[in-house]
Design an enzyme around this catalytic site. Structure first.
Site, mmCIF file in Angstrom:
data_model
loop_
_atom_site.group_PDB
_atom_site.id
_atom_site.type_symbol
_atom_site.label_atom_id
_atom_site.label_comp_id
_atom_site.label_asym_id
_atom_site.label_seq_id
_atom_site.Cartn_x
_atom_site.Cartn_y
_atom_site.Cartn_z
ATOM 1 N N ARG A 106 35.430 20.270 16.976
ATOM 2 C CA ARG A 106 34.119 20.810 16.631
ATOM 3 C C ARG A 106 33.837 20.671 15.136
ATOM 4 O O ARG A 106 32.763 21.060 14.692
ATOM 5 C CB ARG A 106 34.090 22.294 16.980
ATOM 6 C CG ARG A 106 33.375 22.617 18.287
ATOM 7 C CD ARG A 106 33.423 24.118 18.469
ATOM 8 N NE ARG A 106 32.402 24.614 19.342
ATOM 9 C CZ ARG A 106 32.529 24.787 20.646
ATOM 10 N NH1 ARG A 106 33.645 24.447 21.260
ATOM 11 N NH2 ARG A 106 31.543 25.297 21.348
ATOM 12 N N ARG A 149 27.955 36.388 29.706
ATOM 13 C CA ARG A 149 28.806 35.956 28.587
ATOM 14 C C ARG A 149 28.231 36.535 27.302
ATOM 15 O O ARG A 149 27.070 36.297 26.978
ATOM 16 C CB ARG A 149 28.839 34.415 28.543
ATOM 17 C CG ARG A 149 30.246 33.884 28.337
ATOM 18 C CD ARG A 149 30.260 32.388 28.371
ATOM 19 N NE ARG A 149 30.143 31.829 27.042
ATOM 20 C CZ ARG A 149 30.347 30.542 26.771
ATOM 21 N NH1 ARG A 149 30.665 29.712 27.739
ATOM 22 N NH2 ARG A 149 30.223 30.103 25.545
ATOM 23 N N LYS A 173 29.008 20.575 29.093
ATOM 24 C CA LYS A 173 30.369 20.038 28.946
ATOM 25 C C LYS A 173 31.297 20.595 30.022
ATOM 26 O O LYS A 173 32.052 19.854 30.634
ATOM 27 C CB LYS A 173 30.952 20.378 27.568
ATOM 28 C CG LYS A 173 30.156 19.825 26.400
ATOM 29 C CD LYS A 173 30.831 20.164 25.064
ATOM 30 C CE LYS A 173 30.855 21.635 24.742
ATOM 31 N NZ LYS A 173 29.661 22.149 24.096
ATOM 32 N N ARG A 203 24.835 29.792 16.935
ATOM 33 C CA ARG A 203 25.725 28.722 17.422
ATOM 34 C C ARG A 203 25.068 27.353 17.262
ATOM 35 O O ARG A 203 25.733 26.365 16.971
ATOM 36 C CB ARG A 203 26.109 28.976 18.878
ATOM 37 C CG ARG A 203 27.180 30.061 18.997
ATOM 38 C CD ARG A 203 27.171 30.722 20.353
ATOM 39 N NE ARG A 203 27.499 29.829 21.424
ATOM 40 C CZ ARG A 203 27.131 30.021 22.694
ATOM 41 N NH1 ARG A 203 26.416 31.084 23.021
ATOM 42 N NH2 ARG A 203 27.479 29.156 23.621
ATOM 43 N N ARG A 256 22.264 31.484 31.443
ATOM 44 C CA ARG A 256 23.698 31.706 31.678
ATOM 45 C C ARG A 256 24.092 33.108 31.228
ATOM 46 O O ARG A 256 24.880 33.779 31.891
ATOM 47 C CB ARG A 256 24.522 30.645 30.928
ATOM 48 C CG ARG A 256 26.020 30.760 31.177
ATOM 49 C CD ARG A 256 26.797 29.577 30.653
ATOM 50 N NE ARG A 256 26.922 29.611 29.205
ATOM 51 C CZ ARG A 256 27.468 28.641 28.479
ATOM 52 N NH1 ARG A 256 27.915 27.548 29.054
ATOM 53 N NH2 ARG A 256 27.559 28.744 27.167
HETATM 54 P P1 ATP Z 1 29.289 24.534 26.924
HETATM 55 O O1 ATP Z 1 28.711 23.166 26.566
HETATM 56 O O2 ATP Z 1 30.388 24.407 27.947
HETATM 57 O O3 ATP Z 1 28.199 25.460 27.330
HETATM 58 P P2 ATP Z 1 29.741 26.269 24.546
HETATM 59 O O4 ATP Z 1 29.661 25.607 23.205
HETATM 60 O O5 ATP Z 1 28.589 27.117 24.954
HETATM 61 O O6 ATP Z 1 30.037 25.129 25.614
HETATM 62 P P3 ATP Z 1 32.564 27.119 24.413
HETATM 63 O O7 ATP Z 1 32.989 25.707 24.214
HETATM 64 O O8 ATP Z 1 33.066 27.846 25.575
HETATM 65 O O9 ATP Z 1 30.966 27.248 24.518
HETATM 66 O O10 ATP Z 1 32.945 27.914 23.047
HETATM 67 C C1 ATP Z 1 32.650 29.280 22.863
HETATM 68 C C2 ATP Z 1 33.017 29.731 21.438
HETATM 69 O O11 ATP Z 1 34.434 29.597 21.215
HETATM 70 C C3 ATP Z 1 32.380 28.932 20.291
HETATM 71 O O12 ATP Z 1 31.078 29.370 19.969
HETATM 72 C C4 ATP Z 1 33.405 29.176 19.139
HETATM 73 O O13 ATP Z 1 33.219 30.436 18.539
HETATM 74 C C5 ATP Z 1 34.743 29.214 19.867
HETATM 75 N N1 ATP Z 1 35.391 27.876 19.870
HETATM 76 C C6 ATP Z 1 35.612 27.093 20.962
HETATM 77 N N2 ATP Z 1 36.190 25.928 20.621
HETATM 78 C C7 ATP Z 1 36.342 25.963 19.270
HETATM 79 C C8 ATP Z 1 36.854 25.050 18.306
HETATM 80 N N3 ATP Z 1 37.319 23.844 18.657
HETATM 81 N N4 ATP Z 1 36.849 25.422 17.006
HETATM 82 C C9 ATP Z 1 36.387 26.609 16.624
HETATM 83 N N5 ATP Z 1 35.879 27.517 17.461
HETATM 84 C C10 ATP Z 1 35.842 27.206 18.780
#
Ligand code: ATP
Length: 189
Positions: free
Chosen positions: A89, A134, A14, A145, A128
């Protein structure tokens, strides 16, 4: 305004694809993950709260995220458009986003669902974690997750299908190929 939701499991790409969309279409990027990481880095109260959830692979409570989202969105009003990355989410967040946009005479233009197989997600996220350090990209947290994604976030696929905004994108392939598919979808809007 173009209001694009970019959607997918953790590690689906994303963030990478959002950066390209922003550059090509002149949109503003709202990444809730980036917003939260900045708060953590700055040691704010919000950051302290968020860190506990993120390090444990959990979502931040909806009420908090919805407030954050509305204030960030309002900072971009009257612009060409916005890309929502990492929001919504949960179903509650999708309902809130719809209501928030409606109050402002707006709506989601399209939801782009980047689909990537689970074994590939694991590989990408572990890599990553090693490269960027991270904290939430370690095997134990990644597994949590992914469970959260399937239980709380994936139901949004049907939600957006019912809302008539759903667009499937194959998230496997070269970055250029995936981006070309995204552009085809956006250019139809
Ligand atoms: P990518 O596809 O870019 O790798 P990702 O899912 O690995 O995305 P981020 O979107 O950066 O990671 O989110 C990291 C963390 O931040 C999530 O695991 C969650 O704990 C929190 N978070 C981010 N957005 C939300 C949201 N809309 N609601 C609740 N928690 C969130």
């Amino acid at each position: 305004m173009l209001n694009i939701v970019i959607f997918g499991a953790p590690g689906s790409g994303k963030g990478t694809q959002s950066a390209r969309i922003v550059e090509k279409y002149g949109l503003n990027h709202i990444s809730t993950g980036d917003v939260l990481r900045a708060e953590i880095k700055n040691g704010t109260e919000l950051g302290k709260t968020a860190k506990g959830y993120i390090d444990n692979g959990q979502l931040i409570p909806d009420a908090l995220m919805i407030d954050i989202l509305a204030s960030v969105f309002d900072s971009f009003k009257d612009s060409k458009g916005v890309i929502f990355d990492g929001f919504p989410r949960t179903i509650a967040q999708a309902d809130a986003l719809k209501a928030m946009l409606k109050e402002r005479g707006q709506e989601v233009s399209v939801m782009l669902d980047l689909e990537v197989p689970e074994d590939e997600l694991m590989t990408r996220l572990i890599k990553r974690g090693q490269e960027c350090g991270r904290a939430d990209d370690n095997e134990e947290t990644i597994k949590k997750r992914l469970v959260v994604y399937h239980s709380q976030t994936a139901p949004l696929i049907d939600w957006y299908k019912k809302d008539g905004k759903y667009c499937h994108i194959n998230g496997l392939g070269t970055m250029e190929g995936i981006f070309a598919d995204i552009c085809t979808a956006i250019d139809k809007l």
